[in-house]
Design a protein around this motif. Sequence first.
Motif, PDB file in Angstrom:
ATOM      1  N   ASP A 452      41.508  44.613  35.905  1.00  0.00           N
ATOM      2  CA  ASP A 452      41.719  45.719  37.149  1.00  0.00           C
ATOM      3  C   ASP A 452      40.730  45.390  37.996  1.00  0.00           C
ATOM      4  OD1 ASP A 452      43.250  47.692  35.438  1.00  0.00           O
ATOM      5  OD2 ASP A 452      41.993  47.417  33.602  1.00  0.00           O
ATOM      6  N   ARG A 453      39.957  44.629  37.481  1.00  0.00           N
ATOM      7  CA  ARG A 453      38.504  44.967  38.705  1.00  0.00           C
ATOM      8  C   ARG A 453      39.265  43.826  39.664  1.00  0.00           C
ATOM      9  NH1 ARG A 453      35.469  44.255  33.475  1.00  0.00           N
ATOM     10  NH2 ARG A 453      33.466  45.613  33.882  1.00  0.00           N
ATOM     11  N   ALA A 454      40.397  42.836  39.045  1.00  0.00           N
ATOM     12  CA  ALA A 454      41.050  42.276  40.706  1.00  0.00           C
ATOM     13  C   ALA A 454      41.658  43.123  41.083  1.00  0.00           C
ATOM     14  CB  ALA A 454      41.191  40.728  39.569  1.00  0.00           C
ATOM     15  N   VAL A 455      42.530  43.564  40.894  1.00  0.00           N
ATOM     16  CA  VAL A 455      43.463  44.796  41.225  1.00  0.00           C
ATOM     17  C   VAL A 455      42.142  45.556  42.422  1.00  0.00           C
ATOM     18  CG1 VAL A 455      45.122  46.399  40.915  1.00  0.00           C
ATOM     19  CG2 VAL A 455      45.455  44.190  39.712  1.00  0.00           C
ATOM     20  N   ALA A 456      41.373  46.240  41.686  1.00  0.00           N
ATOM     21  CA  ALA A 456      40.783  46.520  42.376  1.00  0.00           C
ATOM     22  C   ALA A 456      40.460  45.894  43.619  1.00  0.00           C
ATOM     23  CB  ALA A 456      39.097  47.455  41.806  1.00  0.00           C
ATOM     24  N   ASP A 457      39.502  44.992  43.531  1.00  0.00           N
ATOM     25  CA  ASP A 457      38.808  44.309  44.675  1.00  0.00           C
ATOM     26  C   ASP A 457      39.885  44.526  45.794  1.00  0.00           C
ATOM     27  OD1 ASP A 457      36.502  44.183  43.328  1.00  0.00           O
ATOM     28  OD2 ASP A 457      37.114  41.905  42.256  1.00  0.00           O
ATOM     29  N   VAL A 503      48.847  37.053  53.763  1.00  0.00           N
ATOM     30  CA  VAL A 503      49.443  35.966  52.719  1.00  0.00           C
ATOM     31  C   VAL A 503      47.253  35.343  52.481  1.00  0.00           C
ATOM     32  CG1 VAL A 503      49.738  33.597  53.162  1.00  0.00           C
ATOM     33  CG2 VAL A 503      50.974  35.467  54.168  1.00  0.00           C
ATOM     34  N   LYS A 504      46.390  35.558  53.567  1.00  0.00           N
ATOM     35  CA  LYS A 504      45.530  34.639  52.858  1.00  0.00           C
ATOM     36  C   LYS A 504      44.550  35.283  52.063  1.00  0.00           C
ATOM     37  CE  LYS A 504      41.083  33.138  54.783  1.00  0.00           C
ATOM     38  NZ  LYS A 504      39.822  33.147  56.213  1.00  0.00           N
ATOM     39  N   SER A 505      44.682  36.741  52.114  1.00  0.00           N
ATOM     40  CA  SER A 505      44.007  37.538  51.175  1.00  0.00           C
ATOM     41  C   SER A 505      45.158  37.138  49.743  1.00  0.00           C
ATOM     42  CB  SER A 505      44.062  39.157  51.086  1.00  0.00           C
ATOM     43  OG  SER A 505      43.792  39.453  50.365  1.00  0.00           O
ATOM     44  N   LEU A 506      46.086  37.605  49.757  1.00  0.00           N
ATOM     45  CA  LEU A 506      47.006  37.494  48.087  1.00  0.00           C
ATOM     46  C   LEU A 506      46.588  36.644  47.748  1.00  0.00           C
ATOM     47  CD1 LEU A 506      50.549  39.185  49.175  1.00  0.00           C
ATOM     48  CD2 LEU A 506      48.445  39.694  47.644  1.00  0.00           C
ATOM     49  N   ALA A 507      46.798  34.477  48.448  1.00  0.00           N
ATOM     50  CA  ALA A 507      45.973  33.757  47.811  1.00  0.00           C
ATOM     51  C   ALA A 507      44.892  33.018  46.920  1.00  0.00           C
ATOM     52  CB  ALA A 507      46.424  32.178  49.056  1.00  0.00           C
ATOM     53  N   THR A 508      43.884  34.300  48.122  1.00  0.00           N
ATOM     54  CA  THR A 508      42.761  34.194  47.588  1.00  0.00           C
ATOM     55  C   THR A 508      42.166  34.917  46.146  1.00  0.00           C
ATOM     56  OG1 THR A 508      41.469  34.013  49.913  1.00  0.00           O
ATOM     57  CG2 THR A 508      40.173  34.857  47.716  1.00  0.00           C
ATOM     58  N   ALA A 509      43.067  35.685  46.073  1.00  0.00           N
ATOM     59  CA  ALA A 509      43.325  36.331  44.450  1.00  0.00           C
ATOM     60  C   ALA A 509      44.031  35.438  43.558  1.00  0.00           C
ATOM     61  CB  ALA A 509      44.094  37.666  45.200  1.00  0.00           C
ATOM     62  N   MET A 510      45.236  35.152  43.795  1.00  0.00           N
ATOM     63  CA  MET A 510      45.511  34.811  42.822  1.00  0.00           C
ATOM     64  C   MET A 510      44.971  33.144  42.551  1.00  0.00           C
ATOM     65  SD  MET A 510      49.463  34.275  44.410  1.00  0.00           S
ATOM     66  CE  MET A 510      50.014  33.143  43.284  1.00  0.00           C
ATOM     67  N   PHE A 511      44.097  32.865  42.928  1.00  0.00           N
ATOM     68  CA  PHE A 511      43.565  31.403  42.926  1.00  0.00           C
ATOM     69  C   PHE A 511      41.839  32.186  42.338  1.00  0.00           C
ATOM     70  CE2 PHE A 511      39.205  28.803  44.251  1.00  0.00           C
ATOM     71  CZ  PHE A 511      39.711  27.143  43.704  1.00  0.00           C
ATOM     72  N   LYS A 512      41.159  32.749  42.181  1.00  0.00           N
ATOM     73  CA  LYS A 512      40.378  34.037  42.050  1.00  0.00           C
ATOM     74  C   LYS A 512      40.709  34.313  40.461  1.00  0.00           C
ATOM     75  CE  LYS A 512      37.756  36.553  43.611  1.00  0.00           C
ATOM     76  NZ  LYS A 512      37.149  38.192  44.364  1.00  0.00           N
ATOM     77  N   ARG A 514      43.031  32.439  39.060  1.00  0.00           N
ATOM     78  CA  ARG A 514      43.054  31.284  38.223  1.00  0.00           C
ATOM     79  C   ARG A 514      41.912  30.772  37.971  1.00  0.00           C
ATOM     80  NH1 ARG A 514      47.564  28.929  34.626  1.00  0.00           N
ATOM     81  NH2 ARG A 514      46.734  26.120  35.679  1.00  0.00           N
ATOM     82  N   VAL A 515      40.636  30.227  38.360  1.00  0.00           N
ATOM     83  CA  VAL A 515      39.907  30.376  37.984  1.00  0.00           C
ATOM     84  C   VAL A 515      39.440  31.094  36.830  1.00  0.00           C
ATOM     85  CG1 VAL A 515      37.288  29.550  38.505  1.00  0.00           C
ATOM     86  CG2 VAL A 515      39.498  29.803  40.379  1.00  0.00           C
ATOM     87  N   GLU A 516      39.466  32.523  36.487  1.00  0.00           N
ATOM     88  CA  GLU A 516      38.904  33.166  35.928  1.00  0.00           C
ATOM     89  C   GLU A 516      39.311  32.864  34.716  1.00  0.00           C
ATOM     90  OE1 GLU A 516      38.345  37.045  37.181  1.00  0.00           O
ATOM     91  OE2 GLU A 516      36.702  36.646  38.580  1.00  0.00           O
ATOM     92  N   GLY A 517      40.071  32.613  34.604  1.00  0.00           N
ATOM     93  CA  GLY A 517      41.240  32.475  33.508  1.00  0.00           C
ATOM     94  C   GLY A 517      41.398  31.255  32.710  1.00  0.00           C
ATOM     95  N   LEU A 518      41.133  30.343  33.339  1.00  0.00           N
ATOM     96  CA  LEU A 518      40.558  28.762  32.931  1.00  0.00           C
ATOM     97  C   LEU A 518      39.053  28.905  32.360  1.00  0.00           C
ATOM     98  CD1 LEU A 518      42.218  26.459  35.592  1.00  0.00           C
ATOM     99  CD2 LEU A 518      42.683  26.569  33.157  1.00  0.00           C
ATOM    100  N   ALA A 519      37.932  29.701  33.471  1.00  0.00           N
ATOM    101  CA  ALA A 519      37.258  29.859  32.597  1.00  0.00           C
ATOM    102  C   ALA A 519      36.794  30.765  31.353  1.00  0.00           C
ATOM    103  CB  ALA A 519      35.705  30.747  33.445  1.00  0.00           C
ATOM    104  N   ASP A 520      38.531  31.959  31.066  1.00  0.00           N
ATOM    105  CA  ASP A 520      38.193  32.275  29.937  1.00  0.00           C
ATOM    106  C   ASP A 520      38.258  31.411  28.810  1.00  0.00           C
ATOM    107  OD1 ASP A 520      37.006  33.941  30.809  1.00  0.00           O
ATOM    108  OD2 ASP A 520      39.101  35.405  31.803  1.00  0.00           O
ATOM    109  N   GLU A 521      39.570  29.769  29.393  1.00  0.00           N
ATOM    110  CA  GLU A 521      39.465  29.361  27.889  1.00  0.00           C
ATOM    111  C   GLU A 521      38.803  28.674  27.424  1.00  0.00           C
ATOM    112  OE1 GLU A 521      42.804  27.597  29.499  1.00  0.00           O
ATOM    113  OE2 GLU A 521      44.694  28.869  29.665  1.00  0.00           O
TER     114      GLU A 521
END
Length: 522
Positions: A452-457, A503-512, A514-521
Amino acid sequence: MADVTLYDAYNRPIKRESLTLELARGSMTGIRRVWNETVASGLTPERLAAILRNAGDGDHDDYLTLAEEMEERDLHYASELGKRKIAVSRLPITVESASDSPKDKEIADAVRSMLTKGGFRFLLKDLLDGLGKGFSVVEIMWDRSESKWKPKAYTWRDPRWFTWDRDTLSQVRLRDEADMMNGIELAPYKFIVHIPKLKSGIPIRGGFARLAAWAYMCKGYTVKDWLAFAEVFGMPFRMGKYGPGAGKDDIDILKMAVANLGSDAAAVFPESMQIEFKEASKSGSTDFFERLAQYLDNMVTKGILGQTATTQGTPGKLGNEDAQQEVRHDIRDDDAEQLEETIQRDLVQVFVDLNFGPQENYPQFQLRAIQKEDTEALVTALKELVPLGLAVEQSVVRDKLGLPDPDPGAKPEDLLGAPVQSAEAGGQAMNRAMNRDMVDRGDLGDAWDDIDRAVADELADWEPLMTPVIDPIREALETADTVDEFEAALADILERQDVTALVKSLATAMFKARVEGLADEN
């Protein structure tokens, strides 16, 4: 509404007490007589010239009588003029509200209800009587038995009961004993006066009857001569022969036999006598009268309908099949627009003033043919553009699709609409809405997760990101006059859309994410 002083289109105050009275009633004697002598019988060139000249000078009684008799006596003129009237009177009726405000919609609904009452189509035909005679007057019989003023009946009035002002010959006045010479002014809010603008000049010289009068008279002479010709040459010449020894009684019998053959087609005579039938010799063409009558009819048709292709089978086209209708569309639409102005001025605005008071803007009465719309292209464009933020009024879309406004009292389940969400889906949508409200207030609590936070951002700055994408589409819509022009402009829109920031905003969001998902794992 309160009984405030109202003024008509000519700035004359109205008298409410006179609205329910019958002001232009005819009588057997008086100045507005219901009986008139014939004019068309025995019409000569000298008589017709005098009738037309007097009408142009303001004495139009004989001319209007002739105009009516032409419709009664000439089948062709009546048919062609009837086509012109029916082409307009059968057009769909619409009323556009002045705005989308509740009050303007209420006023428009009241006008629609008035126009759907019985008798309004007859009113249109009565007003279109002015096409032939130059003008038409209908008296409104108002009813105040209920809370609102409403027309009880529309009564056509004989145009011979009216006259013209002496100064301009363009203002209609009612003939009355109060002023035998000049007539009196028409009572405000009581009369609908339609003066078709078929040509420039004083109205009484603008009707089709004046244009067709000479052809009508000449055709009358032609048909009369044609009948006389047929009476003489339509039957073969009958010749009886008798022998040299026939006496006077025998000759009388033969004469009677020849005469009876002309009427009874049967006769009895002695065997020694004989009757021969000889074809009468005819000088000139036998179809001369028919061709002359046909020529005059064609000229009348051309004057009224603007063409002869749909009436007499004359060879030739007008450019396309649509133009081959009974009445050319440009002529029909011009008649309709003029009639719209008359109804708007003398009925719609009057009805609104009496029941709702004077308005800054009034609902608009329209007589318009339904234009063919490319519904598939329209629906496709709406499906693509509305989700991107294009605002379109529902009433405009309904008009283009030919759909009426829904009944305000209709139940939701009786109306077509977006699929109803299930209870679970509705609850999820409500939760998301509540979460967005909590973000706006800064009160996240435990209900807010990382997604939800990512979407809101990302949604926080969606407007500046989407503006370079939507602006070219909006510009194409504003500059295009038709759906075809808009479709043609779509080909160049992709080149003018700037999607770099999106496109830059969507790419940045996807990267963030991905990074947060790996950190949680980990």
